[in-house]
Scaffold this motif. Structure first.
Motif, mmCIF file in Angstrom:
data_model
loop_
_atom_site.group_PDB
_atom_site.id
_atom_site.type_symbol
_atom_site.label_atom_id
_atom_site.label_comp_id
_atom_site.label_asym_id
_atom_site.label_seq_id
_atom_site.Cartn_x
_atom_site.Cartn_y
_atom_site.Cartn_z
ATOM 1 N N MET A 32 0.840 -1.188 0.000
ATOM 2 C CA MET A 32 0.000 0.000 0.000
ATOM 3 C C MET A 32 0.875 1.238 0.000
ATOM 4 O O MET A 32 1.891 1.290 0.682
ATOM 5 C CB MET A 32 -0.890 -0.009 1.248
ATOM 6 N N ASP A 33 0.475 2.233 -0.793
ATOM 7 C CA ASP A 33 1.045 3.569 -0.688
ATOM 8 C C ASP A 33 -0.084 4.558 -0.921
ATOM 9 O O ASP A 33 -1.256 4.157 -0.920
ATOM 10 C CB ASP A 33 2.242 3.769 -1.632
ATOM 11 N N ALA A 70 -7.345 2.426 -1.125
ATOM 12 C CA ALA A 70 -6.593 3.398 -1.927
ATOM 13 C C ALA A 70 -7.175 4.798 -1.730
ATOM 14 O O ALA A 70 -6.435 5.774 -1.557
ATOM 15 C CB ALA A 70 -6.604 2.999 -3.402
ATOM 16 N N ALA A 71 -8.499 4.901 -1.729
ATOM 17 C CA ALA A 71 -9.152 6.194 -1.514
ATOM 18 C C ALA A 71 -8.867 6.721 -0.110
ATOM 19 O O ALA A 71 -8.604 7.919 0.072
ATOM 20 C CB ALA A 71 -10.659 6.067 -1.753
ATOM 21 N N MET A 72 -8.896 5.843 0.892
ATOM 22 C CA MET A 72 -8.601 6.263 2.266
ATOM 23 C C MET A 72 -7.163 6.730 2.406
ATOM 24 O O MET A 72 -6.881 7.700 3.115
ATOM 25 C CB MET A 72 -8.866 5.113 3.237
ATOM 26 N N VAL A 101 -5.491 -5.310 -7.448
ATOM 27 C CA VAL A 101 -4.638 -4.118 -7.508
ATOM 28 C C VAL A 101 -5.558 -2.936 -7.750
ATOM 29 O O VAL A 101 -6.328 -2.925 -8.721
ATOM 30 C CB VAL A 101 -3.591 -4.228 -8.640
ATOM 31 N N ALA A 102 -5.507 -1.968 -6.855
ATOM 32 C CA ALA A 102 -6.361 -0.782 -6.936
ATOM 33 C C ALA A 102 -5.500 0.456 -7.066
ATOM 34 O O ALA A 102 -4.491 0.591 -6.373
ATOM 35 C CB ALA A 102 -7.231 -0.685 -5.688
ATOM 36 N N GLU A 103 -5.927 1.350 -7.962
ATOM 37 C CA GLU A 103 -5.176 2.579 -8.193
ATOM 38 C C GLU A 103 -6.112 3.775 -8.242
ATOM 39 O O GLU A 103 -7.257 3.667 -8.687
ATOM 40 C CB GLU A 103 -4.436 2.500 -9.524
#
Length: 141
Positions: A32-33, A70-72, A101-103
């Protein structure tokens, strides 16, 4: 979260997630980043539908969860909630490990748009998704 470990910098987020639907389903954080999340799930018998393939709701759950994280991560001081989710089911999975995988696609005011892909353990695409998240005012506290 995998084996009780969290990704550096996001410990408080995962402390909140342990007893939630995320933990109940068996989702694990891989990496996570502030722009991308990789999450995975080891397919168990209770993830399958009556045809012996992973239930579409499991696909949607893993994708929504990864995209939501990802949104958080993009807005860590705010609460974000899913306002729209679109999932395209591509191929069935019967066993093994699935990975999402979420972007981040767009951050605009109080709206965050994401995209996600779900693959099986050999890297074949199983599902693709987009989601929109609403940023609520105030703290997540």
């Amino acid at each position: 979260m995998k084996d009780g470990h969290t990704v550096d910098g996001y410990e408080s987020l995962f402390a909140k997630a342990i007893g939630t639907f995320w933990g109940y389903t068996g989702c694990e954080l891989v990496s996570m980043d502030d722009r991308m999340v990789v999450a995975a799930l080891d397919v168990k018998a209770h993830h399958l539908n009556m045809f012996g393939i992973v239930h579409g709701g499991v696909y949607a759950t893993l994708l929504d969860s990864a995209m939501g994280l990802a949104a958080m991560a993009a807005r860590p001081e705010d609460m974000v909630v899913t306002s729209g989710l679109s999932v395209h089911f591509l191929t069935p999975v019967k066993r093994g490990r699935i990975t999402a995988v979420a972007e981040i696609m767009l951050i605009s005011g109080r709206t965050i748009m994401t995209k996600g892909t779900l693959t099986d353990e050999v890297g074949e695409a199983c599902a693709a998704a987009t989601a929109t998240f609403r940023v609520l005012t105030g703290s997540t506290g």
